[in-house]
Design a protein around this motif. Structure first.
Motif, mmCIF file in Angstrom:
data_model
loop_
_atom_site.group_PDB
_atom_site.id
_atom_site.type_symbol
_atom_site.label_atom_id
_atom_site.label_comp_id
_atom_site.label_asym_id
_atom_site.label_seq_id
_atom_site.Cartn_x
_atom_site.Cartn_y
_atom_site.Cartn_z
ATOM 1 N N ASP A 167 0.972 -1.388 -0.048
ATOM 2 C CA ASP A 167 -0.042 -0.017 0.093
ATOM 3 C C ASP A 167 0.938 1.314 -0.029
ATOM 4 O OD1 ASP A 167 -1.712 2.033 0.910
ATOM 5 O OD2 ASP A 167 -3.292 0.643 1.265
ATOM 6 N N SER A 168 0.622 2.264 -0.739
ATOM 7 C CA SER A 168 1.201 3.581 -0.615
ATOM 8 C C SER A 168 1.460 4.136 0.482
ATOM 9 C CB SER A 168 0.336 4.523 -1.710
ATOM 10 O OG SER A 168 -0.960 4.828 -1.202
ATOM 11 N N ARG A 169 0.701 3.807 1.636
ATOM 12 C CA ARG A 169 1.147 4.216 2.867
ATOM 13 C C ARG A 169 2.085 3.727 3.582
ATOM 14 N NH1 ARG A 169 -2.867 3.546 6.927
ATOM 15 N NH2 ARG A 169 -2.731 5.577 7.620
ATOM 16 N N GLY A 170 2.621 2.812 3.106
ATOM 17 C CA GLY A 170 4.047 2.077 3.566
ATOM 18 C C GLY A 170 3.772 1.332 4.743
ATOM 19 N N PRO A 171 4.714 0.449 5.196
ATOM 20 C CA PRO A 171 4.728 -0.373 6.196
ATOM 21 C C PRO A 171 4.985 0.378 7.709
ATOM 22 C CG PRO A 171 6.659 -0.573 5.170
ATOM 23 C CD PRO A 171 6.120 0.471 4.187
ATOM 24 N N HIS A 172 5.350 1.340 7.642
ATOM 25 C CA HIS A 172 5.717 2.267 8.864
ATOM 26 C C HIS A 172 4.692 3.403 8.966
ATOM 27 C CE1 HIS A 172 9.108 -0.303 8.975
ATOM 28 N NE2 HIS A 172 9.719 0.224 7.990
ATOM 29 N N PRO A 173 3.538 3.314 9.381
ATOM 30 C CA PRO A 173 2.613 4.265 9.385
ATOM 31 C C PRO A 173 2.914 5.068 10.698
ATOM 32 C CG PRO A 173 1.597 2.413 10.184
ATOM 33 C CD PRO A 173 3.027 2.148 9.378
ATOM 34 N N THR A 174 2.436 6.297 10.706
ATOM 35 C CA THR A 174 2.297 7.199 11.879
ATOM 36 C C THR A 174 0.865 7.289 12.336
ATOM 37 O OG1 THR A 174 1.663 9.166 10.310
ATOM 38 C CG2 THR A 174 4.185 8.791 10.851
ATOM 39 N N ASP A 175 -0.201 6.696 11.825
ATOM 40 C CA ASP A 175 -1.443 6.361 12.444
ATOM 41 C C ASP A 175 -2.049 5.360 11.773
ATOM 42 O OD1 ASP A 175 -2.753 7.236 9.997
ATOM 43 O OD2 ASP A 175 -1.916 9.123 10.139
ATOM 44 N N VAL A 176 -3.190 4.796 12.856
ATOM 45 C CA VAL A 176 -3.770 3.448 12.201
ATOM 46 C C VAL A 176 -5.446 3.653 12.534
ATOM 47 C CG1 VAL A 176 -2.075 1.700 12.737
ATOM 48 C CG2 VAL A 176 -3.584 2.708 14.495
ATOM 49 N N PRO A 177 -6.252 3.152 11.465
ATOM 50 C CA PRO A 177 -7.566 2.869 11.792
ATOM 51 C C PRO A 177 -7.910 2.100 12.834
ATOM 52 C CG PRO A 177 -6.755 1.738 9.722
ATOM 53 C CD PRO A 177 -5.612 2.207 10.144
ATOM 54 N N MET A 178 -8.916 2.678 13.871
ATOM 55 C CA MET A 178 -9.192 1.688 14.979
ATOM 56 C C MET A 178 -10.718 1.545 15.217
ATOM 57 S SD MET A 178 -7.862 2.480 18.827
ATOM 58 C CE MET A 178 -8.092 1.275 19.987
ATOM 59 N N MET A 179 -11.271 0.648 15.639
ATOM 60 C CA MET A 179 -12.579 0.367 15.901
ATOM 61 C C MET A 179 -12.666 -0.160 17.372
ATOM 62 S SD MET A 179 -15.752 -1.755 14.522
ATOM 63 C CE MET A 179 -14.700 -3.254 13.808
ATOM 64 N N THR A 180 -13.234 0.483 18.190
ATOM 65 C CA THR A 180 -13.570 -0.102 19.746
ATOM 66 C C THR A 180 -15.194 -0.240 19.923
ATOM 67 O OG1 THR A 180 -13.716 2.326 20.437
ATOM 68 C CG2 THR A 180 -11.455 1.230 20.380
ATOM 69 N N ARG A 181 -15.348 -1.243 20.837
ATOM 70 C CA ARG A 181 -16.511 -1.374 21.168
ATOM 71 C C ARG A 181 -16.913 -1.526 22.632
ATOM 72 N NH1 ARG A 181 -18.589 -7.167 19.285
ATOM 73 N NH2 ARG A 181 -17.325 -7.648 20.845
ATOM 74 N N LEU A 182 -17.890 -0.745 23.360
ATOM 75 C CA LEU A 182 -17.959 -0.747 24.738
ATOM 76 C C LEU A 182 -19.142 -1.576 24.872
ATOM 77 C CD1 LEU A 182 -17.327 2.863 25.875
ATOM 78 C CD2 LEU A 182 -15.809 0.975 26.026
ATOM 79 N N THR A 183 -19.391 -2.519 25.802
ATOM 80 C CA THR A 183 -20.499 -3.465 25.900
ATOM 81 C C THR A 183 -20.910 -3.722 27.328
ATOM 82 O OG1 THR A 183 -19.703 -4.634 23.975
ATOM 83 C CG2 THR A 183 -21.379 -5.567 25.255
ATOM 84 N N SER A 184 -22.122 -3.374 27.602
ATOM 85 C CA SER A 184 -22.727 -3.547 28.801
ATOM 86 C C SER A 184 -23.286 -4.898 28.668
ATOM 87 C CB SER A 184 -23.869 -2.752 29.190
ATOM 88 O OG SER A 184 -24.575 -2.961 30.463
ATOM 89 N N THR A 185 -22.787 -6.158 29.602
ATOM 90 C CA THR A 185 -22.932 -7.456 29.292
ATOM 91 C C THR A 185 -23.251 -8.037 30.493
ATOM 92 O OG1 THR A 185 -22.190 -9.401 28.394
ATOM 93 C CG2 THR A 185 -20.414 -7.700 29.068
ATOM 94 N N SER A 186 -24.152 -9.021 30.384
ATOM 95 C CA SER A 186 -24.460 -9.930 31.479
ATOM 96 C C SER A 186 -23.180 -10.719 31.870
ATOM 97 C CB SER A 186 -25.506 -10.920 31.268
ATOM 98 O OG SER A 186 -25.340 -11.722 30.032
ATOM 99 N N SER A 187 -22.269 -11.073 31.046
ATOM 100 C CA SER A 187 -21.091 -11.713 31.482
ATOM 101 C C SER A 187 -20.424 -10.758 32.448
ATOM 102 C CB SER A 187 -20.217 -12.102 30.368
ATOM 103 O OG SER A 187 -19.628 -10.787 29.913
ATOM 104 N N TYR A 188 -20.581 -9.761 32.744
ATOM 105 C CA TYR A 188 -19.963 -8.872 33.716
ATOM 106 C C TYR A 188 -20.409 -9.281 35.052
ATOM 107 C CZ TYR A 188 -16.250 -5.424 34.223
ATOM 108 O OH TYR A 188 -15.106 -4.618 34.608
ATOM 109 N N GLY A 189 -21.460 -9.934 35.057
ATOM 110 C CA GLY A 189 -22.217 -10.073 36.488
ATOM 111 C C GLY A 189 -21.293 -11.260 37.097
ATOM 112 N N GLY A 190 -20.616 -12.481 36.218
ATOM 113 C CA GLY A 190 -19.916 -13.424 36.696
ATOM 114 C C GLY A 190 -18.585 -12.706 37.147
ATOM 115 N N VAL A 191 -18.002 -11.587 36.513
ATOM 116 C CA VAL A 191 -16.819 -10.937 37.104
ATOM 117 C C VAL A 191 -16.935 -10.445 38.540
ATOM 118 C CG1 VAL A 191 -15.043 -9.184 36.544
ATOM 119 C CG2 VAL A 191 -15.938 -10.667 34.812
ATOM 120 N N LEU A 192 -18.156 -9.603 38.557
ATOM 121 C CA LEU A 192 -18.407 -8.927 39.675
ATOM 122 C C LEU A 192 -18.540 -9.880 41.009
ATOM 123 C CD1 LEU A 192 -20.844 -6.220 38.617
ATOM 124 C CD2 LEU A 192 -18.426 -5.845 39.435
#
Length: 256
Positions: free
Chosen positions: A177-202
């Motif tokens: 890709d023309s951006r090269g293998p040493h980028p100064t920034d990256v695309p990113m996706m994050t997901r915050l989830t309120s989930t029942s599985s946190y009940g087990g952690v708590l």
């Protein structure tokens, strides 16, 4: 951020959410190519309906295969996310009650964009990134209230980090890709989830707290910090209540 917090805590009343991320996030399909494929599918459907008989049956089988391929392609955007919250890393047990998605600096595929003539990438318009995210979410097996946020600006990388992507480009394409293998920034996706599985952690946190606060060393430490018996009991009840709100029945029961 207040609206995000209200969204995630609406059903549980608690401030806890799991975090998942894709870094770097893969490139989305070219929206023009996706539109052409959709138009072609509509044309073939119309022809099959006019012809009837074997043509319609043959089209139905082809349509199932095409839909399966499209579903897999659409879900690729979110299926590779890494879970960052300890104890909440099982997709089958996630059961989201509310979610928040954030996309930054999304890239999209383009034919002939790489230096070798293969598929390269270019910056995606926020509306195209949102369309790709919605297409992926339509194929999820669960339904939950969602907030989605898309920003054109990618995630800047600190100077020591770009070489982490020396063998592959940070935008999900190959290193040609023309951006090269040493980028100064990256695309990113994050997901915050309120989930029942946190009940087990708590629940596990509450059980550990109960054991520690009853032990001689734990009592001595709490007293040195100014925590009395009433304070300890209040914390225990609070943890039990939060675990129950997040659905942590079996892990939350019995520690208070």
């Amino acid at each position: 951020m207040r609206s995000v917090a209200r969204h995630l805590s609406a059903r549980t009343g608690g401030p806890f959410a799991t975090v998942s991320a894709s870094l770097p996030m893969g490139a989305i399909p070219d929206p023009y190519e996706a539109s052409k494929a959709s138009d072609e599918a509509k044309r073939l459907r119309a022809e099959a309906q006019r012809s009837g008989g074997r043509a319609a049956a043959r089209y139905s089988a082809q349509e199932e295969d095409r839909e399966a391929a499209e579903r897999e392609k659409a879900r690729a955007l979110i299926s590779g996310m890494s879970h960052l919250t300890p104890g909440c890393d099982d997709d089958d047990d996630m059961e989201p009650m509310a979610e928040v998605y954030s996309l930054r600096g999304t890239r999209q595929l383009e034919e002939g964009g790489g230096k070798s003539g293969g598929k390269g990438t270019r910056a995606a318009a926020p509306r195209d990134a949102m369309t790709a995210l919605d297409a992926a979410l339509r194929h999820e097996l669960y339904h939950a209230p969602r907030h989605r946020c898309v920003a054109a600006a990618p995630l800047p990388l600190p100077l020591p980090f770009p070489r982490l992507f020396a063998s592959a480009s940070a935008d999900g394409s190959d290193a040609s890709d023309s951006r090269g293998p040493h980028p100064t920034d990256v695309p990113m996706m994050t997901r915050l989830t309120s989930t029942s599985s946190y009940g087990g952690v708590l629940g596990r946190v509450g059980a550990g707290w109960a054991r520690a606060s009853r032990a001689a060393a734990g009592k001595a430490a709490l007293q040195s910090w100014g925590y009395g018996d009433n304070d300890v009991e209040e914390i225990t009840e609070t943890l039990a209540s939060m675990a129950h709100n997040y659905g942590g029945g079996s892990d939350a029961e019995g520690f208070c």
